[in-house]
Design an enzyme around this catalytic site. Structure first.
Site, PDB file in Angstrom:
ATOM      1  N   GLU A 131       2.933  -0.386   4.183  1.00 52.75           N
ATOM      2  CA  GLU A 131       2.499   0.955   3.790  1.00 52.75           C
ATOM      3  C   GLU A 131       3.742   1.797   3.569  1.00 52.75           C
ATOM      4  O   GLU A 131       4.639   1.799   4.412  1.00 52.75           O
ATOM      5  CB  GLU A 131       1.712   1.621   4.923  1.00 52.75           C
TER       6      GLU A 131
ATOM      7  N   HIS B 270       0.829  -1.211   0.000  1.00 58.24           N
ATOM      8  CA  HIS B 270       0.000   0.000   0.000  1.00 58.24           C
ATOM      9  C   HIS B 270       0.862   1.259   0.000  1.00 58.24           C
ATOM     10  O   HIS B 270       2.007   1.228   0.427  1.00 58.24           O
ATOM     11  CB  HIS B 270      -0.900   0.022   1.243  1.00 58.24           C
TER      12      HIS B 270
END
Lengths: 298, 298
Positions: free
Chosen positions: B158, B113
């Site tokens: 992330e 992500h």
């Protein structure tokens, strides 16, 4: 050189949300709309949310890019219920703020935009001879770190870097300051305050020379490289022949092959992937702006 | 303390494009898919583009957030032609990589992500006892500037800051390095290489304590302030009571009113405006990870 007499700038439009996910302009327009005019403003300003449906959905546009709908052809095309929303909206805006090129049109339109590129505050104007816009740009350059790019009484104010669908406080504040400085200049101009303090000036602007696309796979057209880390965020810094331009996802450096050093800008703007533009390359040019004064005072 | 024997990690999934406009993961998956496995890899890795339709359109999702579809309820719900695309796709992915919780499921899933927040490389895991994930996090922390946030053999990687719909070369490279370091750890673990070099360790992770929304107009619910410039980009830096938190569009500073200093993260993430989250506040906690060794070697 004698100052050129020009009409006062009595009607100004400030537009935001032309691209619905460029949020500094969206929130600036909302903030302005909250504060009702009390009739004492020295200039009549109409504040407009250009593309309310795109703002509602937080997307650049709903059906087609509104910012490409202000051509004479689109503005005069017949519309029906099935026409793209932005085409209908461009005709509504033309009725509200124009008609474009007519005597009824606003004297100056400032369209607020954001970019993911590190442009800082950048004014885009479409003529070398639009002296009011160029003087405003000079005014901002003297007070902030403003760039001017040239490609009418219509100018775009671009500020970055800011991701789309995000509002960053410093970008919002810079835009707010830019609009205020523009208003200050207009008020001074209208009041004749520039008759002596507004001499002939030179402005350095950049003019787009060419656009460069991302390297792509020859069969699938999928992008195969990102902007090189050495170039990313260096908008308006001279790019020399041989300088790194892209770094491929497999690790290969691709260099700028042009023969002329040029000024890159709109580097890695998110909305331009679909347009096939990784960056624009521009030449710097000197524009001479004559001194101007407002007509009404003489 | 004796090393805990654990099964080897023999099947790994690397997923990108779960959110279609988070482009570092999208391009990393494309790059991996180009390089066909030649059968000599020490670990079987399946590389998956999670939400190809959203990738095609360069949007977070088409109908509903795929990342919220992996609940047991959604995975077992009956689907028809009119079901949201992401609900159908989550069941396809569960058939390919799961079924979730079964013996046939992959041993480890790394979901890639990006965030507009300045998180750096951040691993999100959902259990204190998932020692494999926590060891991998420790491995990355020692070699990069990695944060760990805790909320089963599923972890999200992330990386930010990166605007959505944009790929930045340094973010792509950091993600590529993160995946490579994860693979290195898995290979060493599987080969028994950690029997002595993999002692009991302490890991500092942050655990979400509360989410904070943007200040909003009480009637229209429109956002009235942006994250304060002093807080913007300071993910994982301690926020003290009284510190500036938001700056309203009319210029007023709003301060953190909590009584406890906490760690902010996901500050001003673009996709969370619609979820009503301006930032998350977390407590730091120390997690003890026992030494682990792969079972097959004893």
């Amino acid at each position: 050189m004698k100052a050129v007499a020009m009409p006062t700038v009595s009607r100004v439009a400030v537009c935001g949300g032309t691209h619905g996910n460029e949020l500094a302009g969206v929130y600036l327009v909302r903030e302005r709309l909250k504060r009702r005019a009390d009739g004492t403003e020295p200039v009549s300003v109409v504040t407009v949310m250009s593309n309310p449906r795109a703002v509602q959905l937080c997307v650049r546009y709903v059906e087609t890019d509104l910012n490409r709908c202000f051509t004479r052809a689109t503005l005069s095309a017949p519309v029906s219920e099935t026409s793209p929303y932005e085409m209908i909206r461009s005709q509504e805006l033309n009725a509200l703020l124009g008609p474009k090129g007519s005597a009824q049109a606003v004297d100056l339109l400032c369209d607020l935009h954001n970019t993911t590129a590190n442009t800082g505050l950048c004014l885009i104007t479409y003529s070398d001879c639009d002296w009011i816009c160029l003087h405003i740009c000079k005014h901002l350059q003297a007070r902030t770190n403003t760039s001017c790019a040239g490609k009418a009484m219509h100018k775009s104010m671009e500020i970055g870097p800011q991701p789309h669908s995000v509002v960053r406080s410093v970008i919002f504040s810079a835009m707010q300051e830019g609009v205020q400085l523009m208003m200050d200049w207009i008020c001074q101009f209208n009041s004749g305050g520039f008759s002596t303090t507004n001499p002939c000036r030179n402005l350095f602007a950049v003019c787009v020379f060419m656009n460069i696309d991302y390297p792509r796979d020859s069969e699938t057209h999928v992008i195969t490289a990102a902007v090189h880390p050495n170039l990313q965020d260096r908008d308006f810094c001279l790019l020399h022949p041989g300088d790194p331009m892209f770094l491929s996802f497999s690790g290969e450096t691709l260099r700028y092959k042009g023969k002329e050093a040029l000024y890159p800008f709109f580097i890695n703007e998110g909305a331009y992937y679909e347009k096939g533009i990784a960056l624009s390359l521009a030449r710097k040019r000197r524009v001479e702006i004559p001194s101007v004064r407002s007509e009404t005072l003489r």
